[in-house]
Motif scaffolding. Structure first.
Motif, PDB file in Angstrom:
ATOM      1  N   LYS A 140      37.013  38.088  44.645  1.00  0.00           N
ATOM      2  CA  LYS A 140      36.913  37.430  43.322  1.00  0.00           C
ATOM      3  C   LYS A 140      36.374  36.007  43.492  1.00  0.00           C
ATOM      4  CE  LYS A 140      40.823  39.915  41.421  1.00  0.00           C
ATOM      5  NZ  LYS A 140      42.212  39.809  40.927  1.00  0.00           N
ATOM      6  N   GLU A 141      36.783  35.343  44.576  1.00  0.00           N
ATOM      7  CA  GLU A 141      36.363  33.967  44.807  1.00  0.00           C
ATOM      8  C   GLU A 141      34.860  33.869  45.062  1.00  0.00           C
ATOM      9  OE1 GLU A 141      39.061  35.366  46.488  1.00  0.00           O
ATOM     10  OE2 GLU A 141      40.487  34.447  45.102  1.00  0.00           O
ATOM     11  N   THR A 142      34.283  34.865  45.737  1.00  0.00           N
ATOM     12  CA  THR A 142      32.844  34.799  46.025  1.00  0.00           C
ATOM     13  C   THR A 142      32.006  35.052  44.777  1.00  0.00           C
ATOM     14  OG1 THR A 142      32.787  37.126  46.701  1.00  0.00           O
ATOM     15  CG2 THR A 142      33.111  35.493  48.436  1.00  0.00           C
ATOM     16  N   GLU A 144      32.647  33.672  41.874  1.00  0.00           N
ATOM     17  CA  GLU A 144      32.676  32.457  41.038  1.00  0.00           C
ATOM     18  C   GLU A 144      31.615  31.470  41.403  1.00  0.00           C
ATOM     19  OE1 GLU A 144      36.705  31.162  41.563  1.00  0.00           O
ATOM     20  OE2 GLU A 144      37.453  32.680  40.227  1.00  0.00           O
TER      21      GLU A 144
END
Length: 144
Positions: A140-142, A144
């Motif tokens: 999920k972080e990549t 953003e």
């Protein structure tokens, strides 16, 4: 009559073997380029289940979210997305991959080439080696 049945069996066996080979979607999991191209092809065809097979557990979670969002789109937008994916497949030719540093070759970064102008238009993908297989690694972080 018996000879006819034997020829029929051989013909049927040939058709089954040919169909199995023609329909298989083999991916060389030992090659990050092969996995990357197969992943992009699956996404272009909106084949989320196939894309999930090529990803880590984190990637599967992200793809499940994207699939849910895709399913919420009106049919017309889903159709347009599929047409756009088909257009992108025309330009999907190769991937360039860089392995992690020496001694730490458990990660790779792959860039897919090209758009209609020959320019790499996608963000590089990270792959992680798990159980001696290269898998797409998206969190999920990549995104953003």
């Amino acid at each position: 009559m018996n000879q006819f049945l034997n020829k029929g069996k051989v013909y049927l066996l040939f058709l089954l073997l040919f169909g199995a080979c023609a329909g298989s979607k083999k991916v060389n999991y030992k090659n990050p380029k092969s996995v990357t191209l197969a992943f992009y092809k699956a996404l272009a065809n909106n084949d989320y289940e196939r894309a999930k097979q090529l990803g880590t557990s984190e990637t599967i979670k992200v793809l499940s979210m994207l699939q849910n969002l895709h399913d919420l789109l009106p049919e017309e937008e889903q159709r347009a997305a599929k047409e756009e994916g088909a257009l992108q497949l025309k330009y999907l030719k190769k991937a360039t991959c860089l392995l992690g540093e020496k001694g730490s070759e458990e990660t790779a970064t792959c860039q897919v080439c090209c758009d209609e102008n020959g320019v790499s238009s996608t963000a590089p993908l990270t792959l992680r080696k798990e159980n001696r297989r290269w898998l797409i690694h998206i969190t999920k972080e990549t995104l953003e």
